[in-house]
Design an enzyme around this catalytic site. Structure first.
Site, short mmCIF file in Angstrom:
data_model
loop_
_atom_site.label_atom_id
_atom_site.label_comp_id
_atom_site.label_asym_id
_atom_site.label_seq_id
_atom_site.Cartn_x
_atom_site.Cartn_y
_atom_site.Cartn_z
N GLY A 42 0.80 -1.21 0.00
CA GLY A 42 0.00 0.00 0.00
C GLY A 42 0.84 1.26 0.00
O GLY A 42 2.01 1.25 -0.33
N HIS A 76 2.44 4.68 -5.03
CA HIS A 76 3.00 5.80 -5.78
C HIS A 76 3.17 5.36 -7.23
O HIS A 76 2.74 4.25 -7.62
CB HIS A 76 4.33 6.25 -5.17
CG HIS A 76 5.31 5.14 -4.92
ND1 HIS A 76 5.88 4.39 -5.94
CD2 HIS A 76 5.83 4.63 -3.77
CE1 HIS A 76 6.70 3.50 -5.44
NE2 HIS A 76 6.69 3.62 -4.12
N HIS A 130 4.47 1.82 -8.07
CA HIS A 130 3.50 0.73 -8.00
C HIS A 130 2.61 0.72 -9.24
O HIS A 130 2.27 -0.35 -9.78
CB HIS A 130 2.61 0.88 -6.76
CG HIS A 130 3.34 0.78 -5.46
ND1 HIS A 130 3.58 1.87 -4.67
CD2 HIS A 130 3.87 -0.29 -4.82
CE1 HIS A 130 4.22 1.48 -3.58
NE2 HIS A 130 4.42 0.18 -3.64
N LYS A 159 13.50 -2.03 -7.64
CA LYS A 159 14.08 -1.26 -6.53
C LYS A 159 14.49 -2.19 -5.39
O LYS A 159 15.55 -2.00 -4.79
CB LYS A 159 13.08 -0.23 -6.02
CG LYS A 159 13.56 0.52 -4.79
CD LYS A 159 12.54 1.53 -4.33
CE LYS A 159 12.94 2.11 -2.99
NZ LYS A 159 12.82 1.11 -1.90
N SER A 180 7.48 4.32 -0.56
CA SER A 180 6.47 4.77 0.40
C SER A 180 7.12 5.44 1.60
O SER A 180 6.53 6.33 2.22
CB SER A 180 5.62 3.59 0.85
OG SER A 180 4.97 2.99 -0.25
#
Length: 296
Positions: A42, A45, A48, A165, A202
């Protein structure tokens, strides 16, 4: 079967139980449709959403999950404060073309009495989990392996998409899928970055404006080091030089800077002789940032 939308009016269906998830996916399967999957914690950004976009090119229907997985956090880490924005996440996924959001509770994922754990390598067997993040956060990869295995079993996708990443995590998952004969194809998507080159995360939301200015130097230090490594410079010297540069830039601590082969194995003879990856983890304020990029 319970299917909801959040917020009201968003056309993205949301399911919260394994049974409801399987009912939706099963209906797709009966129509002959392929299924892609994007697991997330969750606080979404653009990185995602790039995973969702890739999944849409790989499959007819896409499921995204939002689940902050407690088994990969140590007691001193940020499980309690990790950002949770489900309504906003649902809006973003709907706009990205996702077909279903799976948002289980902790109790659904880890019911009372569950005792099974997954070990992804050890000192004898080796493997990509036994270094770097595996050394700095020894609880992490076992927790990641457990939740990813459960999610893949629950969704049963044809393809699952992860970001590069978390390069070491991606390597661990690829190894696990092969070792456990899981019938799913794993796809990696290049790291999404902001206009200054900082990898989207995040946890970037934890950074102050002053800390962001420091964090945005990380990409440049890695890029310069990668160029020197590709030119044949000493790996050990470059790793030490990059760690010193990060500290000089304002990072409080550098857990590692490592130049490795893509599977996380070591280069021989202290020089890059083929495709590689430079990986780092560094702490800025209360935030631990990781990043990586290709070498050679």
């Amino acid at each position: 079967m319970v299917i909801e939308t959040l917020p009201p009016g968003t056309d993205l269906p949301i399911v919260r139980t394994i049974a409801d998830l399987r009912a939706v996916v099963g209906a797709w399967r009966r129509q002959g449709l392929s299924v892609g999957f994007v697991p997330t914690m969750g606080a979404l950004h653009d990185g995602h959403l790039a995973l969702v976009a890739e999944a849409l090119t790989q499959a007819d229907r896409v499921v995204a999950s939002v689940f902050v997985n407690p088994t990969q956090f140590a007691a001193h880490e940020d499980l309690a404060t990790y950002p949770r924005r489900e309504a906003r996440d649902a809006e973003l996924l709907a706009g990205a073309g996702c077909h279903l959001l799976y948002a289980p509770s902790v109790e659904e994922m880890y019911p009372a009495g569950a005792v099974t754990r997954i070990t992804v390598g050890d000192a004898e067997a080796g493997g990509p989990s036994q270094t770097l993040e595996g050394a700095a956060r020894p609880q992490m990869f076992g927790g990641v392996a457990l939740v990813v295995t459960k999610l893949l079993n629950q969704v049963q996708p044809d393809v699952a998409v992860f970001g590069e990443k978390d390069w070491q995590q991606l390597a661990v998952i690829r190894r696990m899928v092969v070792d456990l004969d899981m019938p799913v194809r794993i796809v990696g998507v290049p790291t999404a970055r902001d206009g200054h080159g900082l990898a989207l995360s995040s946890r970037n939301g934890y950074l102050s404006e002053a800390e962001l200015e420091v964090a945005r130097q990380l990409n440049g230090i890695l890029a310069e080091t990668a160029i020197k490594a590709a030119g044949g410079a000493s790996i050990a010297a470059l790793e030490a030089e990059a760690a010193s540069a990060l500290l000089a830039a304002g990072f409080a601590r550098v857990d590692y800077v490592a130049i490795r082969r893509p599977d996380l194995s070591l280069f021989e003879n202290d020089c890059v002789d083929g495709p590689g990856r430079i990986l780092t983890a560094a702490v800025l304020g209360s935030t631990r940032l990781i990043d990586n990029m290709a070498v050679g």
